[in-house]
Design a protein around this motif. Structure first.
Motif, PDB file in Angstrom:
ATOM      1  N   TYR A 178      43.727  32.277 -15.528  1.00 21.38           N
ATOM      2  CA  TYR A 178      43.307  33.629 -15.159  1.00 21.38           C
ATOM      3  C   TYR A 178      42.938  34.415 -16.405  1.00 21.38           C
ATOM      4  CZ  TYR A 178      43.473  38.211 -12.839  1.00 21.38           C
ATOM      5  OH  TYR A 178      43.165  39.450 -12.347  1.00 21.38           O
ATOM      6  N   VAL A 179      41.753  35.033 -16.370  1.00 17.30           N
ATOM      7  CA  VAL A 179      41.279  35.839 -17.498  1.00 17.30           C
ATOM      8  C   VAL A 179      41.401  37.329 -17.201  1.00 17.30           C
ATOM      9  CG1 VAL A 179      39.281  36.324 -18.982  1.00 17.30           C
ATOM     10  CG2 VAL A 179      39.688  34.005 -18.182  1.00 17.30           C
ATOM     11  N   GLY A 180      41.425  37.721 -15.950  1.00 14.82           N
ATOM     12  CA  GLY A 180      41.408  39.131 -15.571  1.00 14.82           C
ATOM     13  C   GLY A 180      42.526  39.961 -16.157  1.00 14.82           C
ATOM     14  N   GLU A 181      42.383  41.279 -16.134  1.00 15.08           N
ATOM     15  CA  GLU A 181      43.340  42.263 -16.640  1.00 15.08           C
ATOM     16  C   GLU A 181      43.386  42.316 -18.164  1.00 15.08           C
ATOM     17  OE1 GLU A 181      44.440  44.157 -14.369  1.00 15.08           O
ATOM     18  OE2 GLU A 181      43.904  42.845 -12.695  1.00 15.08           O
ATOM     19  N   ASN A 182      42.515  41.599 -18.843  1.00 15.21           N
ATOM     20  CA  ASN A 182      42.525  41.607 -20.304  1.00 15.21           C
ATOM     21  C   ASN A 182      41.082  41.615 -20.798  1.00 15.21           C
ATOM     22  OD1 ASN A 182      42.745  40.985 -23.079  1.00 15.21           O
ATOM     23  ND2 ASN A 182      44.722  40.008 -22.736  1.00 15.21           N
ATOM     24  N   LYS A 183      40.582  42.793 -21.113  1.00 12.89           N
ATOM     25  CA  LYS A 183      39.183  42.932 -21.531  1.00 12.89           C
ATOM     26  C   LYS A 183      38.927  42.223 -22.861  1.00 12.89           C
ATOM     27  CE  LYS A 183      38.487  47.326 -19.120  1.00 12.89           C
ATOM     28  NZ  LYS A 183      38.174  48.777 -19.275  1.00 12.89           N
ATOM     29  N   GLU A 184      39.905  42.247 -23.762  1.00 13.50           N
ATOM     30  CA  GLU A 184      39.728  41.604 -25.058  1.00 13.50           C
ATOM     31  C   GLU A 184      39.646  40.090 -24.899  1.00 13.50           C
ATOM     32  OE1 GLU A 184      39.280  41.052 -29.186  1.00 13.50           O
ATOM     33  OE2 GLU A 184      38.877  42.711 -27.805  1.00 13.50           O
ATOM     34  N   PHE A 185      40.413  39.543 -23.975  1.00 17.17           N
ATOM     35  CA  PHE A 185      40.354  38.113 -23.668  1.00 17.17           C
ATOM     36  C   PHE A 185      38.937  37.747 -23.238  1.00 17.17           C
ATOM     37  CE2 PHE A 185      42.650  34.608 -20.974  1.00 17.17           C
ATOM     38  CZ  PHE A 185      41.972  33.634 -21.688  1.00 17.17           C
ATOM     39  N   ALA A 186      38.396  38.496 -22.287  1.00 21.54           N
ATOM     40  CA  ALA A 186      37.046  38.225 -21.793  1.00 21.54           C
ATOM     41  C   ALA A 186      36.011  38.396 -22.902  1.00 21.54           C
ATOM     42  CB  ALA A 186      36.733  39.150 -20.620  1.00 21.54           C
ATOM     43  N   ARG A 187      36.173  39.416 -23.736  1.00 20.12           N
ATOM     44  CA  ARG A 187      35.206  39.669 -24.809  1.00 20.12           C
ATOM     45  C   ARG A 187      35.186  38.516 -25.810  1.00 20.12           C
ATOM     46  NH1 ARG A 187      34.496  40.713 -29.734  1.00 20.12           N
ATOM     47  NH2 ARG A 187      36.711  40.577 -30.250  1.00 20.12           N
ATOM     48  N   GLN A 188      36.376  38.059 -26.243  1.00 19.67           N
ATOM     49  CA  GLN A 188      36.432  36.970 -27.212  1.00 19.67           C
ATOM     50  C   GLN A 188      35.882  35.673 -26.634  1.00 19.67           C
ATOM     51  OE1 GLN A 188      40.078  36.351 -29.360  1.00 19.67           O
ATOM     52  NE2 GLN A 188      40.490  38.540 -29.594  1.00 19.67           N
ATOM     53  N   TYR A 189      36.195  35.413 -25.376  1.00 18.38           N
ATOM     54  CA  TYR A 189      35.720  34.185 -24.732  1.00 18.38           C
ATOM     55  C   TYR A 189      34.202  34.190 -24.609  1.00 18.38           C
ATOM     56  CZ  TYR A 189      34.948  30.856 -20.873  1.00 18.38           C
ATOM     57  OH  TYR A 189      34.491  29.832 -20.070  1.00 18.38           O
ATOM     58  N   LEU A 190      33.655  35.249 -24.046  1.00 18.76           N
ATOM     59  CA  LEU A 190      32.211  35.322 -23.831  1.00 18.76           C
ATOM     60  C   LEU A 190      31.447  35.466 -25.138  1.00 18.76           C
ATOM     61  CD1 LEU A 190      32.158  37.643 -20.677  1.00 18.76           C
ATOM     62  CD2 LEU A 190      31.866  35.156 -20.768  1.00 18.76           C
ATOM     63  N   GLY A 191      32.123  35.966 -26.179  1.00 17.69           N
ATOM     64  CA  GLY A 191      31.472  36.135 -27.471  1.00 17.69           C
ATOM     65  C   GLY A 191      31.574  34.927 -28.380  1.00 17.69           C
ATOM     66  N   GLY A 192      32.190  33.858 -27.904  1.00 20.63           N
ATOM     67  CA  GLY A 192      32.276  32.638 -28.699  1.00 20.63           C
ATOM     68  C   GLY A 192      33.364  32.637 -29.748  1.00 20.63           C
ATOM     69  N   GLU A 193      34.320  33.569 -29.635  1.00 17.96           N
ATOM     70  CA  GLU A 193      35.400  33.651 -30.615  1.00 17.96           C
ATOM     71  C   GLU A 193      36.649  32.873 -30.200  1.00 17.96           C
ATOM     72  OE1 GLU A 193      36.244  37.759 -31.439  1.00 17.96           O
ATOM     73  OE2 GLU A 193      34.132  38.318 -31.315  1.00 17.96           O
ATOM     74  N   LEU A 194      36.708  32.471 -28.945  1.00 19.59           N
ATOM     75  CA  LEU A 194      37.922  31.880 -28.390  1.00 19.59           C
ATOM     76  C   LEU A 194      37.558  30.719 -27.478  1.00 19.59           C
ATOM     77  CD1 LEU A 194      41.070  32.297 -27.946  1.00 19.59           C
ATOM     78  CD2 LEU A 194      40.425  33.666 -25.948  1.00 19.59           C
ATOM     79  N   GLU A 195      38.277  29.606 -27.613  1.00 17.69           N
ATOM     80  CA  GLU A 195      38.080  28.478 -26.719  1.00 17.69           C
ATOM     81  C   GLU A 195      39.042  28.607 -25.545  1.00 17.69           C
ATOM     82  OE1 GLU A 195      38.683  23.725 -27.094  1.00 17.69           O
ATOM     83  OE2 GLU A 195      37.162  24.615 -28.417  1.00 17.69           O
ATOM     84  N   VAL A 196      38.521  28.444 -24.332  1.00 15.69           N
ATOM     85  CA  VAL A 196      39.319  28.643 -23.124  1.00 15.69           C
ATOM     86  C   VAL A 196      39.119  27.478 -22.163  1.00 15.69           C
ATOM     87  CG1 VAL A 196      39.760  30.116 -21.127  1.00 15.69           C
ATOM     88  CG2 VAL A 196      39.171  31.159 -23.330  1.00 15.69           C
ATOM     89  N   GLU A 197      40.218  26.834 -21.801  1.00 15.69           N
ATOM     90  CA  GLU A 197      40.198  25.785 -20.786  1.00 15.69           C
ATOM     91  C   GLU A 197      40.784  26.364 -19.502  1.00 15.69           C
ATOM     92  OE1 GLU A 197      42.093  21.375 -19.737  1.00 15.69           O
ATOM     93  OE2 GLU A 197      42.496  22.319 -21.687  1.00 15.69           O
ATOM     94  N   LEU A 198      39.900  26.718 -18.568  1.00 11.85           N
ATOM     95  CA  LEU A 198      40.360  27.264 -17.288  1.00 11.85           C
ATOM     96  C   LEU A 198      40.771  26.122 -16.365  1.00 11.85           C
ATOM     97  CD1 LEU A 198      37.796  30.153 -16.655  1.00 11.85           C
ATOM     98  CD2 LEU A 198      40.239  30.363 -17.179  1.00 11.85           C
ATOM     99  N   THR A 199      41.950  26.266 -15.774  1.00 14.94           N
ATOM    100  CA  THR A 199      42.550  25.227 -14.947  1.00 14.94           C
ATOM    101  C   THR A 199      43.062  25.843 -13.657  1.00 14.94           C
ATOM    102  OG1 THR A 199      43.283  24.084 -16.965  1.00 14.94           O
ATOM    103  CG2 THR A 199      44.343  23.434 -14.921  1.00 14.94           C
TER     104      THR A 199
END
Length: 252
Positions: free
Chosen positions: A77-98
């Protein structure tokens, strides 16, 4: 057998940069906030976190995320955290959604010594077929790293996907009560990902709201036996009472 540490800073002092970390909690419910803050104060960076979500802006794992201390997240889950979404979509963070249930079972399986298992969750989607964006290129838009396809197999006429168990270098969890041997009891919604994360960690650190002596917990009320826990940090009354909530709804 006495696994108690006097301070949270002492309990997380040997977590190195780049460590993998399973963290309990669901949203902000049952998160090990004191241990997370101690890890933040220590300056540990490059963490590979496995957790249902990554806290919220300014709370829980969101504190480490905002400071750029997390390099990879395995979660559902990515919701409720705008910084999480920003880093992920901006290529700053690797995210494995499961899928959430799959994540829970991957942690449990890892802790139980089960290397992999088959599940119907995700069959026919990018979870099984591959192509989920794990990391975007800097600036976003282009997928730099995508999930690989997973093995599938049919049992009794139904297709299942192979998922691997998860083990991590360390785990941070929060419990309601715990004794000096590391036996833990979780209360209400805190009995979410905490027992599973604790099982998956090679070294598990538990912050407990109430520390009791061995023998005070009845065997039948123990949710997680001490064999899974290496360190126990008793919280002060103020720390135990310090619980955040994502959204507060009140009557008019």
């Amino acid at each position: 057998m006495n696994k108690v540490r006097g301070r949270a800073a002492e309990a997380v002092a040997d977590i190195p940069d780049g460590a993998s970390l399973a963290v309990g909690g669901f949203g902000l419910s049952g998160i090990p906030a004191v241990l997370i803050d101690a890890l933040y104060e220590r300056g540990t960076t490059g963490l590979k976190v496995v957790s249902n979500n990554c806290g919220t802006d300014g709370h829980g794992l969101g504190v480490l995320l905002a400071a750029g201390r997390i390099s990879r997240v395995t979660g559902s889950y990515v919701g409720e955290n705008k910084e999480f979404a920003r880093q992920y979509l901006g290529g700053e963070l690797e995210v494995e959604l499961t899928p959430q249930g799959t994540l829970a079972e991957r942690l449990r399986a890892g802790g139980a010594g089960i290397p992999a298992f088959y599940t119907p969750a995700g069959v026919g989607t990018q979870v099984a077929e591959g192509g989920l964006p794990w990391r975007y290129a800097p600036g976003g838009g282009t997928v730099a790293v995508a999930s690989p396809p997973k093995e599938t197999r049919r049992f009794d006429g139904r297709t299942y996907v192979l998922e691997h168990g998860i083990t991590t270098d360390f785990a941070l969890v929060r419990a309601w009560r715990g004794d000096r041997h590391g036996n833990l009891v979780f209360r209400r919604a805190a009995a979410n990902f905490n027992p599973l994360a604790a099982m998956a960690g090679r070294v598990t650190v538990a912050e407990v709201e109430e520390l009791v002596e061995p023998g005070e917990l009845r065997p039948e009320e123990v949710h997680l036996p001490g064999v899974y826990v290496q360190r126990v940090v008793p919280l002060t009354p103020a720390q135990a009472a310090g619980k955040s909530i994502e959204k507060r709804t009140v009557r008019a």
